[in-house]
Design a protein around this motif. Structure first.
Motif, PDB file in Angstrom:
ATOM      1  N   THR A 175      -3.428 -23.292   0.924  1.00 56.25           N
ATOM      2  CA  THR A 175      -2.285 -24.596   0.352  1.00 56.25           C
ATOM      3  C   THR A 175      -3.103 -26.010  -0.061  1.00 56.25           C
ATOM      4  N   GLY A 212       0.560 -25.370  -4.671  1.00 55.30           N
ATOM      5  CA  GLY A 212       1.317 -25.089  -3.589  1.00 55.30           C
ATOM      6  C   GLY A 212       2.083 -25.476  -3.011  1.00 55.30           C
ATOM      7  N   SER A 251      -4.803 -17.527  -5.600  1.00 61.50           N
ATOM      8  CA  SER A 251      -4.979 -19.397  -6.286  1.00 61.50           C
ATOM      9  C   SER A 251      -4.565 -19.681  -7.267  1.00 61.50           C
ATOM     10  N   THR A 266      -3.656 -17.328   3.146  1.00 58.05           N
ATOM     11  CA  THR A 266      -2.785 -17.998   2.097  1.00 58.05           C
ATOM     12  C   THR A 266      -3.540 -19.653   2.360  1.00 58.05           C
ATOM     13  N   GLY A 320      -1.772 -19.097  -3.934  1.00 57.47           N
ATOM     14  CA  GLY A 320      -2.835 -19.734  -3.087  1.00 57.47           C
ATOM     15  C   GLY A 320      -3.447 -18.163  -2.298  1.00 57.47           C
ATOM     16  N   TYR A 329       7.052 -22.006   0.481  1.00 59.57           N
ATOM     17  CA  TYR A 329       6.671 -20.714   0.022  1.00 59.57           C
ATOM     18  C   TYR A 329       6.972 -19.371   0.637  1.00 59.57           C
TER      19      TYR A 329
END
Length: 348
Positions: A50, A67, A193, A48, A87, A74
């Motif tokens: 961030t 993020g 994202s 991912t 993301g 998350y």
């Protein structure tokens, strides 16, 4: 291929502990930098992005993706009524599969109906909820690796996926995907994202968008492709002439073949533009929903449904069930490859 365990990189300057998973497995973060001052932060939870900090023409760095500040946020975001997938890397199949069902080699596979009875973004536990290994790390690139077991989320074949993120000196974030399988399977990977060129603490409605597409997929009320296409001449979503981002959009645009730039986003406020390059047949544009006005993001920012816009480069949703859509089958012995580039430039 012998893989290096992630601890091999623990002494690297851009390798840090991000936090722990609920079962106390370490989750790490990685910082990529270039000589222009651009910085990308990634985590091996979901491979991912961030943070993506881009220098503006004013000289300051702007974090242009939504993020969270810690892995727990998350992880918890997947418990929301509809996960935002901030993301993340989406797989094994990005987008929707009608009724969570497809037939391959005369065998029907039943997937989790995690979106109104349809399969979405790989199922109940997709690639964004996996802790990936890392096989290579430099100041400007990181390669994530994931093994998806045979019949995980009921997809056939053990799938090995490698995803390399590279930050170039041209201020490009380059994503290169490769995958192989032990059995014929279907695959559609994408990056999720939510971009905001004004900064992740504002909204996208005063930013302008261009998409080099003259048609998009027609969909039904569940946003499942009907198999037909909608011509964009005279349509509100004809972005061949640049116009402001809409407050709500969730559509797959058919990228005109052999185009150099598939899509662009412009911020007049920050004098910044993002160009999207891809070898995929579609870019799925998404704004709205999934931020719920209740999500606290990085730096304690309240995210709203118009805080960011996704440019998901991918194959068509439901391609396994639509014979005239681009091929989504990865055969044993073949290699899936995909390249997407997000390039950032100051508007002169």
């Amino acid at each position: 291929m012998k893989l290096k365990h992630i601890s091999h990189f623990q002494n690297h300057s851009n390798f840090k502990l991000f936090g722990l998973s609920p079962d106390k497995e370490e989750i790490h973060s990685f910082e990529l930098t270039n000589n222009n001052g651009m910085k990308v932060l990634l985590t091996n939870y979901g491979a991912t992005v961030t943070s993506l900090q881009v220098p503006s023409s004013y000289g300051n760095l702007t974090d242009i993706v939504l993020g969270f500040d810690n892995p727990n946020s998350y992880i918890e975001s997947y418990n929301l009524p509809s996960a935002p997938y901030f993301g993340t890397t989406v797989g094994r199949y990005a987008g929707r599969i009608n009724k969570g069902r497809f037939t391959l080699n005369d065998k029907t596979f039943e997937l989790a109906g995690n979106n109104n009875g349809n399969a979405l973004h790989g199922g109940n536990i997709g690639f964004g909820q996996k802790i990936w290994d890392v096989t290579d790390l430099t100041d400007q690139s990181v390669t994530f690796h994931l093994i998806s077991e045979n019949l995980e989320e009921n997809y056939p074949g053990e799938l090995q996926v490698f995803l390399t993120y590279t930050l170039t000196e041209e201020n490009e974030l380059k994503l290169e995907y490769k995958a192989t399988t032990t059995e014929d399977t279907v695959i559609n990977l994408t990056h999720h994202s939510y971009f905001n060129l004004n900064g992740h603490d504002s909204d996208v409605l005063d930013q302008e968008m261009f998409i080099d597409a003259d048609k998009m997929l027609e969909t039904n009320s569940d946003n499942i492709p009907t198999g037909k296409f909608t011509a964009l001449d005279g349509h509100n979503f004809d972005f061949r002439t640049t116009k402001n981002c809409p407050a709500s959009i969730d559509n797959s645009f058919v990228v005109n073949s052999n185009v150099e730039i598939a899509a662009q986003l412009f911020s007049p406020k920050n004098n910044l533009k993002m160009s999207v390059y891809t070898d995929q047949p579609s870019v799925h544009i998404y704004v709205g929903g999934n931020c719920f006005n209740i999500l606290k993001g990085k730096e304690n920012v309240n995210y709203t449904p118009v805080s960011g816009i996704c440019f998901e480069t991918q194959n068509f949703p439901d391609a396994p069930n639509q014979a005239h859509f681009p091929n989504s089958v990865l055969k044993k012995g073949d290699e899936y490859q995909q390249t997407t580039i997000y390039k950032f430039e100051n508007i002169k």
